[in-house]
Design a protein around this motif. Structure first.
Motif, PDB file in Angstrom:
ATOM      1  N   ARG A 135       0.794  -1.226   0.000  1.00  0.00           N
ATOM      2  CA  ARG A 135       0.000   0.000   0.000  1.00  0.00           C
ATOM      3  C   ARG A 135       0.828   1.279   0.000  1.00  0.00           C
ATOM      4  N   GLU A 136       1.814   1.384   0.867  1.00  0.00           N
ATOM      5  CA  GLU A 136       2.579   2.622   0.977  1.00  0.00           C
ATOM      6  C   GLU A 136       3.313   2.925  -0.323  1.00  0.00           C
ATOM      7  N   ALA A 137       3.989   1.918  -0.862  1.00  0.00           N
ATOM      8  CA  ALA A 137       4.756   2.124  -2.090  1.00  0.00           C
ATOM      9  C   ALA A 137       3.838   2.411  -3.268  1.00  0.00           C
ATOM     10  N   ALA A 138       2.722   1.705  -3.341  1.00  0.00           N
ATOM     11  CA  ALA A 138       1.790   1.903  -4.453  1.00  0.00           C
ATOM     12  C   ALA A 138       1.155   3.286  -4.400  1.00  0.00           C
ATOM     13  N   CYS A 139       0.750   3.724  -3.207  1.00  0.00           N
ATOM     14  CA  CYS A 139       0.140   5.050  -3.091  1.00  0.00           C
ATOM     15  C   CYS A 139       1.127   6.136  -3.483  1.00  0.00           C
ATOM     16  N   ALA A 140       2.396   5.969  -3.106  1.00  0.00           N
ATOM     17  CA  ALA A 140       3.410   6.953  -3.478  1.00  0.00           C
ATOM     18  C   ALA A 140       3.579   7.010  -4.995  1.00  0.00           C
ATOM     19  N   GLU A 141       3.573   5.869  -5.642  1.00  0.00           N
ATOM     20  CA  GLU A 141       3.718   5.825  -7.092  1.00  0.00           C
ATOM     21  C   GLU A 141       2.492   6.391  -7.799  1.00  0.00           C
ATOM     22  N   ILE A 142       1.313   6.048  -7.307  1.00  0.00           N
ATOM     23  CA  ILE A 142       0.087   6.580  -7.913  1.00  0.00           C
ATOM     24  C   ILE A 142       0.050   8.094  -7.781  1.00  0.00           C
ATOM     25  N   ALA A 143       0.406   8.606  -6.596  1.00  0.00           N
ATOM     26  CA  ALA A 143       0.435  10.057  -6.395  1.00  0.00           C
ATOM     27  C   ALA A 143       1.458  10.713  -7.314  1.00  0.00           C
ATOM     28  N   ARG A 144       2.573  10.041  -7.533  1.00  0.00           N
ATOM     29  CA  ARG A 144       3.621  10.603  -8.391  1.00  0.00           C
ATOM     30  C   ARG A 144       3.145  10.814  -9.822  1.00  0.00           C
ATOM     31  N   ILE A 145       2.408   9.851 -10.358  1.00  0.00           N
ATOM     32  CA  ILE A 145       2.027   9.946 -11.779  1.00  0.00           C
ATOM     33  C   ILE A 145       0.756  10.752 -11.996  1.00  0.00           C
ATOM     34  N   LEU A 146       0.013  11.042 -10.905  1.00  0.00           N
ATOM     35  CA  LEU A 146      -1.228  11.809 -11.031  1.00  0.00           C
ATOM     36  C   LEU A 146      -0.936  13.310 -11.093  1.00  0.00           C
ATOM     37  N   THR A 147      -1.746  14.014 -11.856  1.00  0.00           N
ATOM     38  CA  THR A 147      -1.714  15.459 -11.842  1.00  0.00           C
ATOM     39  C   THR A 147      -2.261  15.955 -10.501  1.00  0.00           C
ATOM     40  N   PRO A 148      -1.906  17.180 -10.082  1.00  0.00           N
ATOM     41  CA  PRO A 148      -2.459  17.709  -8.823  1.00  0.00           C
ATOM     42  C   PRO A 148      -3.985  17.665  -8.834  1.00  0.00           C
ATOM     43  N   GLY A 149      -4.553  17.131  -7.770  1.00  0.00           N
ATOM     44  CA  GLY A 149      -6.003  16.997  -7.690  1.00  0.00           C
ATOM     45  C   GLY A 149      -6.558  15.836  -8.487  1.00  0.00           C
ATOM     46  N   GLY A 150      -5.660  15.002  -9.047  1.00  0.00           N
ATOM     47  CA  GLY A 150      -6.102  13.866  -9.852  1.00  0.00           C
ATOM     48  C   GLY A 150      -6.888  12.850  -9.042  1.00  0.00           C
TER      49      GLY A 150
END
Length: 246
Positions: free
Chosen positions: A112-127
């Motif tokens: 979970r922690e690693a995946a959330c960090a990666e998802i947040a990284r590739i998302l635009t702000p507010g994505g």
């Protein structure tokens, strides 16, 4: 902790998963993407059962999946989707490159922690992040009995959605919804579906045979299914929606 043997079991199947696993209701995609976006990623996309609902809801649709057999199926049927071999913990996309990420029937397999960090990284702000699960209707006693036989880790309640909590790191919780629907499925396909479940995939031949025989007994005994070649299977689809925090 993720059971890697169960998670990795999906590396061995593709066509059977696509044929026998249920799809998802359009309403699930509507809840995540009520308006068209520029770019969306379906993460842990499998054979594209949810990915296909994203076509038309975004200018570009991408998919990331760690199983080559599943990606082969996805690529063959969804030729307009850009598909990548990869994992949720190491997504092969650039920073802030997508407006939304969907994860259907897979988030509980992620670290979970690693995946959330990666998802947040590739998302635009507010994505947007959308998490989706199909699970059985507790009111359907024969299907729940089959779950207890072949997927005992589920227990009395589905635990897969326990990974969807309101305080996902890097995200703000937006909404949760449950969609009730039903599926017409043949008895034979229902039995074959259980052969695509992680706990059955990793079982030895004897255990697998015993589990499937026990499920057949459930179908023989339940008044809703006894003697019937075609079954009506209630389903619940749970949808969680989040936004990336600043």
């Amino acid at each position: 902790m993720i059971d890697r043997a169960l998670a990795d079991s999906f590396q061995t199947i593709g066509a059977d998963y696509d044929r026998y696993r249920p799809g998802f209701p359009d309403a699930a995609a509507d809840l995540i993407l009520p308006e068209r976006v520029g770019a969306v990623l379906d993460l842990g996309a499998g054979t594209g059962k949810f990915t296909e609902l994203l076509i038309g809801r975004a200018t570009s649709v991408q998919a990331v999946e760690p199983s080559e057999p599943m990606l082969d199926v996805l690529r063959a049927k969804l030729v307009d989707v850009t598909a990548h071999l990869g994992t949720a913990e190491s997504i092969p996309l650039s920073d802030a490159s997508v407006d939304a990420v969907t994860v259907a029937q897979a988030f509980h397999w992620f670290e979970r922690e690693a995946a959330c960090a990666e998802i947040a990284r590739i998302l635009t702000p507010g994505g947007v992040l959308g998490l989706v699960w199909n699970h059985s209707d507790p009111a359907c006693t024969w299907d729940r009995a089959a779950h207890r036989i072949a997927h005992p880790a589920v227990g009395a309640d589905d635990q897969t959605t326990g990974s969807a909590v309101e305080d996902l790191p890097g995200f703000e919780f937006d909404s949760r919804a449950v969609i009730a629907w039903s599926e017409n499925i043949s008895r034979d396909d229902y039995l074959r579906r259980w052969g695509t479940i992680s706990s059955v995939l990793v079982a030895d031949r004897r255990s697998k045979t015993e589990m499937l025989a026990a499920i057949e007994t459930v179908l023989d005994d339940a008044p809703e299914t006894s003697g019937r070649a075609e079954l009506v299977l209630p389903q619940l689809t749970e949808v969680y929606r989040y936004r990336r925090t600043a």
